[in-house]
Design a protein around this motif. Structure first.
Motif: not given
Length: 476
Positions: A48-49, A159-160, A168-172, A179-180
């Motif tokens: 994903l980008p 948000l999916c 620790h959250i790194r990405h969503v 697209g995603l």
């Protein structure tokens, strides 16, 4: 996964850190029984980008999320907000909720800061003379406030998935018409209402009362053809004037469900009213099947309310349904457990906290989960008497209700903050969301600016910045 690889090595080997995502279903709700049979599972992997790399990511553009965005931008933080629907404002716009609940305590304006900005701008924008909210004007107000603050936001962006490990959250991951895509931030603010971001990351939460029951939802609506002067001249006395003829209507078979609680119509002006009427009992706002059934029922039930208003109440003889909300009004889902759980004891003693980020005063408003008259009478007693403050009284909201346990770069705002079931019934409304949202936004900016955990920021500094933003903080 080979046994000799530990978790960090496996993440690196599979490319997750470089943008290859294993998108899994959201964390299962562990405190409610499954409604459907267990589905088959797949592993879905896709590169994903990373479309946005920002200081603060905000999931949800309702009153809490928009407050967080404007407040974070006031501190210089780079912000991206993702909103799944077609407008900002959530329940007050797409949900067609026709009024704000109380902004003050009878003496003080408690929603100072962002609440002032919204109301001042709305007064200039509204085209209806009535006391209820001009919903189209409110949409423009939220658009303008975020645009002028230079906060980046997009609609049609849901948000999916959440990539988190070791607190620790790194990405969503977000889903959009293009697209995603992934978002990388220093701090993440969950303003989804349902606590989706926090729950999917693995944060602890509670749902409902001690029996797991959730408050019913309401599909709000807009009506035309109302003779408001005639209604005011004939309005029955009592706490629920719109429901004065319900017993007769029940006896006449007007309603499929005997719903004793009828909040009623609110005057927009020029024969137009906003309806906060009817309930969808048993709805779970974290379950798409439940939401679908509730929306179908809510739209169908409006035909019964149309008959009731036209045939039983003066002034509504020519009332016609114009529109129902494009979002179902959900009052209660997850409450994310934070470093402090604001409790009914705090509410009763009008608590003061050293880390207050605001104060509020709306009564405990827990809609009955059943349709019997006794449940409604209990609700009315609690709302009007047991849990109603005198003018000038309020309770404090500690910063620790915004910080989920065990996560260093995650904040919550709005109706998913850390309270018990009782206080949730007070703080869940839009002015409460303004208060917690602006605090989360400034706290997120502080944490990013100083590369700190959200649990370790200087609360005194936060309070001073909130006061400069306009927040009501008499104890700071």
């Amino acid at each position: 996964m080979p046994n000799e690889l530990n978790r960090r090595q496996w993440i690196k080997a599979t490319g997750l850190a470089a943008g290859v995502w294993a998108v899994r279903p959201a964390q299962a709700e562990t405190n409610t029984p499954p409604v459907h049979a267990k589905a088959d599972e797949i592993t879905f992997q896709k590169k994903l980008p990373v479309k946005h790399t920002v200081d603060v990511f905000i999931a949800g553009g309702g009153p809490a999320g928009t407050a967080a965005a404007v407040a974070a931008r006031s501190q210089g933080a780079n912000v991206y907000l993702a909103e799944a629907h077609t407008c900002l404002g959530g329940m007050g716009t797409a949900g067609r909720v026709p009024v704000f609940m109380q902004m003050g305590d009878g003496h003080h304006f408690l929603a100072g800061g962002y609440g002032h900005r919204v109301l001042d701008r709305l007064e200039k924008e509204k085209s209806f003379p009535g006391p209820a909210t001009d919903i189209e004007a409110l949409k423009r107000v939220y658009d303008a406030l975020l645009t002028e603050a230079q906060a980046t936001f997009t609609f049609y962006t849901a948000l999916c998935a959440v990539d988190a490990a070791e607190g620790h959250i790194r990405h969503v991951v977000c889903a959009s018409p293009s697209g995603l895509f992934a978002v990388r931030a220093k701090v993440y603010v969950d303003a989804t209402g349902n606590g989706d971001l926090a729950a999917w990351a693995g944060a602890p939460f509670e749902k409902g009362n001690a029996q797991g029951q959730l408050m019913p939802g309401t599909l709000c609506s807009v009506w035309s053809g109302v003779d408001w002067p005639a209604w005011e001249a004939n309005r029955p006395k009592g706490p629920q004037p719109d429901g004065a003829m319900l017993d007769k209507a029940f006896a006449d078979g007007v309603f499929t469900v005997r719903d004793e609680h009828l909040t009623g119509m609110h005057h927009l002006g020029e024969g137009v009213c906003g309806g906060n009427i009817g309930h969808a009992f048993g709805v779970d706002g974290t379950d798409e099947r439940s939401l679908t059934d509730a929306l179908v029922w809510g739209r169908k039930s409006m035909t019964e309310y149309a008959r009731y208003y036209r045939e039983y109440l003066k002034g509504f003889e020519k009332a016609r349904l114009v529109q129902t909300g494009s979002l179902l009004g959900i009052r209660e889902t997850r409450r994310i457990i934070g470093d402090y759980v604001l409790s009914i004891d705090d509410y009763k003693k009008r608590a003061v906290f050293s880390d207050e980020i605001g104060r509020y005063a709306y009564p405990i408003d827990i809609h009955p989960t059943t349709t019997d008259k006794a449940a409604y009478e209990q609700h009315r007693k609690e709302f009007d008497q047991t849990f109603r403050y005198a003018p000038g009284e309020s309770y404090g909201i500690p910063y620790r209700t915004l910080t989920p346990r065990g996560y260093d770069n995650l904040l919550v705002a709005g109706r998913c903050v850390s309270t018990d079931h009782w206080v949730h019934g007070s703080l869940r409304v839009m002015p409460g969301c303004f208060i917690t949202g602006q605090a989360a936004g400034i706290a997120a900016a502080l944490a990013t600016d100083r590369s700190q955990s959200v649990h370790g920021i200087d609360v005194k500094d936060l309070q001073q910045r909130l006061k400069a933003f306009g927040a009501y903080l008499p104890n700071a």
